[in-house]
Design a protein around this motif. Structure first.
Motif: not given
Length: 302
Positions: A179-181, A201-202, A204, A220-222
């Motif tokens: 669930s993390k970016s 993961i998402a 970026r 903005d990101i994890d």
């Protein structure tokens, strides 16, 4: 790690040569360094820093026959690859590679010189006989082995995840990060690794490391995924403002992140290559390698 391009391009900046005597210096003081017995990352008891070891204690390189060695070893390196090789405030070469070369010469009790060259000229210097060994963060690969022979690996830069300091502790597994970016520099081996092994993961993508780091700092990101050495330098510097820490890892899959760094010698120069292997193994066993690693990597890449 640094890879040779199949096409040698002329250097756009005027290069100059700087030679300095390395050997015949006093032996490095390794009395306070912890030497781990296994060829896997070990913890320095004073600072809990993980020190990588690449030497198998069951494999003992033979002591070199000094009669087969040259009267001196002429090392070449570069000046643009901190913390491995660069110029200090006094203009003299310094860095992890420079200290490793000096320690090798002390171990072998042989005189050495160090010469600064553009990266593209290192192999040419070996082939032409102007230099004996290149210690410049050269990546060991199938392509580079076609041009030079290598000592045993003496360093490998792993991939690492970085998170903001104070974020909830979490396991770094594909399911845990689903669930993390995660930020990554676009079109790199690090992005390819994430897509193959962390495909839930998402991801970026960012144009460069600076943009990715800024995104992590702003929240903005994890997490951020990238080269362990460059991330360690950032974490240990002022630019990070103490925002972040390593989590999970290290990741060292050779297919994505390379086999590591070795000292390059001219093809067929087995006497020198075997002598370098012996000296590197001794530096690890005696704790000298650990001492140097802790000097240049206060925040360990492992």
């Amino acid at each position: 790690m640094r890879y040779f391009s199949p096409v040698v391009k002329p250097c756009s900046v005027r290069a100059f040569i700087f030679a300095v005597a390395l050997a015949l210096a006093a032996p490095l003081d390794a009395a306070s360094a912890q030497s781990a017995p296994a060829p896997t990352p070990s913890a320095d008891t004073a600072g809990a820093v993980m020190v990588p070891g690449f030497w198998d204690p069951k494999r003992r390189p033979e002591r070199p026959d000094v009669t087969r060695l040259p009267v001196q070893i002429r090392f070449v390196t570069t000046e643009d690859y901190p913390p491995f090789s660069f110029r200090g405030e006094d203009g003299r070469p310094t860095g992890f590679n420079v200290d490793i070369a000096r320690a090798i010469c002390t171990e072998l009790a042989i005189r050495c010189t160090l010469e600064i060259l553009p990266f593209e000229q290192l192999v040419e210097a070996l082939d032409s006989g102007k230099a004996d060994a290149a210690i410049a963060g050269i990546a060991i690969s199938a392509a580079s082995r076609e041009r030079t022979d290598f000592s045993d690996r003496y360093f490998r830069s792993p991939a690492r995840f970085v998170a903001r300091r104070g974020d909830p502790a979490q396991k770094v597994t594909p399911d845990a990060l689903a669930s993390k970016s995660v930020g990554v520099v676009a079109d790199t081996a690090h992005e390819a690794y994430l897509r193959d092994f962390f495909n839930k993961i998402a991801i970026r993508r960012f144009p460069d490391a600076e943009a990715a780091r800024a995104a992590l700092q702003k929240g903005d990101i994890d997490l951020l995924f990238g080269d362990g050495v460059q991330l360690a330098l950032w974490l240990n510097g002022t630019a990070s403002a103490g925002c972040c820490v390593f989590v999970g890892g290290p990741f060292t899959e050779s297919l994505y992140f390379g086999e590591g760094m070795g000292i390059a010698v001219k093809r067929g120069n087995d006497a020198l290559r075997q002598s370098l292997n012996y000296a590197l193994a001794q530096l690890w066993e005696e704790g000298v390698y650990t001492d140097l690693y802790l000097r240049w990597f206060p925040i360990s890449v492992y």
